[in-house]
Design an enzyme around this catalytic site. Sequence first.
Site, mmCIF file in Angstrom:
data_model
loop_
_atom_site.group_PDB
_atom_site.id
_atom_site.type_symbol
_atom_site.label_atom_id
_atom_site.label_comp_id
_atom_site.label_asym_id
_atom_site.label_seq_id
_atom_site.Cartn_x
_atom_site.Cartn_y
_atom_site.Cartn_z
ATOM 1 N N ASP A 25 -5.457 -4.541 -5.914
ATOM 2 C CA ASP A 25 -5.313 -3.141 -5.472
ATOM 3 C C ASP A 25 -3.916 -2.587 -5.782
ATOM 4 O O ASP A 25 -3.730 -1.379 -5.915
ATOM 5 C CB ASP A 25 -5.509 -3.006 -3.957
ATOM 6 N N GLY B 72 -6.231 -17.953 -7.711
ATOM 7 C CA GLY B 72 -6.738 -16.774 -7.005
ATOM 8 C C GLY B 72 -7.623 -17.137 -5.830
ATOM 9 O O GLY B 72 -8.243 -18.203 -5.801
ATOM 10 N N ASP C 257 0.804 -1.230 0.000
ATOM 11 C CA ASP C 257 0.000 0.000 0.000
ATOM 12 C C ASP C 257 0.836 1.279 0.000
ATOM 13 O O ASP C 257 0.279 2.378 0.089
ATOM 14 C CB ASP C 257 -0.927 0.023 1.226
HETATM 15 N N1 GLY Z 1 -6.955 -1.748 -0.527
HETATM 16 C C1 GLY Z 1 -7.831 -2.286 0.421
HETATM 17 C C2 GLY Z 1 -9.261 -2.180 0.045
HETATM 18 O O1 GLY Z 1 -9.610 -1.796 -1.052
HETATM 19 O O2 GLY Z 1 -10.058 -2.498 0.906
#
Ligand code: GLY
Length: 414
Positions: free
Chosen positions: A164, A222, A103
């Site tokens: 993400d 996945g 992140d």
């Molecule tokens: N990146 C974490 C979410 O979208 O919850």
Amino acid sequence: MTGSRAVLSAALDRAAATIGANAAAFGPLFPDDCAIDGVYRPRPPGAGQPTGGNHGWTTGFRTGLLWLAFQRAAQPDLRRAAQRDVASFSRRIDQRIDTDTHDLGFLYSLSCVTAWQLTGDAAARRAGLRAADALLERVIEPAGVIQAWGDLSDPGQRGRTIIDSLMNTPLLWWASAVSGRPHYAAAAWRHVAQLRDHIIRPDNTTFHTFWWRTDDGRPLGGTTQQGFSDASCWARGQAWGIYGFTLNHVLSGDPSFLRAARRCADHYLDRLPADGVPYWDLVFADGCDQPRDTSAAAIAACGLAELAARVGPGDEGRRYRRAAEATAVALARHHTPVPGRANALLLHGVYDWPKGVGVDQANLWGDYFYSEALTRLTAPGWTPYWLLGPGATPAASPADTGRPVRQPVPGGDL
Ligand code: GLY
């Protein structure tokens, strides 16, 4: 001004007023990931940090909101608040507080990268590059993918990637562009290419997370973390796919990433309920009583707007642009709080339905992407923070100009 432009512009005025009020009310304290009934409180202690401390994956969204509001109104107190956050992000990467995560792009693109590009803050540039170095440490060979979460020696997390992360590789493209060192961009390209080939299923749905063998790099398969099931399609993941593949296309020039973004977008649009806001997992359709995820809609609106610009002026581009505008209007009209009763901007998100966290609540990333969507749809020429860099050009032609890029500031001056 067209009808929808007026709705979006008025919504952005309301959002900017709330961002300003929150800056004054919270001071240096970062809000929690999610609001409760429209009201954020300072984030609870964690990762060795006190109440309101800078930890977790969402704090950069508050800083991004401050920059958006500052670019709109040019108020010095907003700039000071954003710069205070940026100093906190410098300390965070120096002291490696809660940085064992992919992140880092969410955190540093919206804080330090934006600070450098908008104001020329050299300390912010250094912190952004240190964050990019920390992200590179997470590349696992021989697969060449960025591990999502946890300590790299944690057997429970080793070899796991996440959709993400497509939003975190812009930090690497930026690092190559400003440093002149191509290895950041090369790592970004390999990771995104692996996700292009494996995280999208043949029917254009996506996995939330995907695993690779760590010995020979073979793709394994996945699973989900926040979706309904391993076989379903988590709405926010699909939205990250739309926006993330599009950004990586813009930053690399690779047309296969644009095709990947379109596959994600076309499935997302096929599964949208009539009112334009998805249920939290795309397995659900009109007529069910599941909660919506407005944050997925806000991310998708940004991605669709960027995709429209990249696809060009034909029918397909117009279709994506219309969908982006309709989504933003639906959010502004039906999912924002009554003024004065909340400090959140966008209601009805879902953080983690399986864990029962932040279900039908506002969240910081929903607020950020809603505000970004309103900004990009009302201010032509505004450059998204994910794409800031020298000339916003592909990192294939890096040049360390040593100068930040100043961009047009709607309604104000830097
Ligand atoms: N990146 C974490 C979410 O979208 O919850």
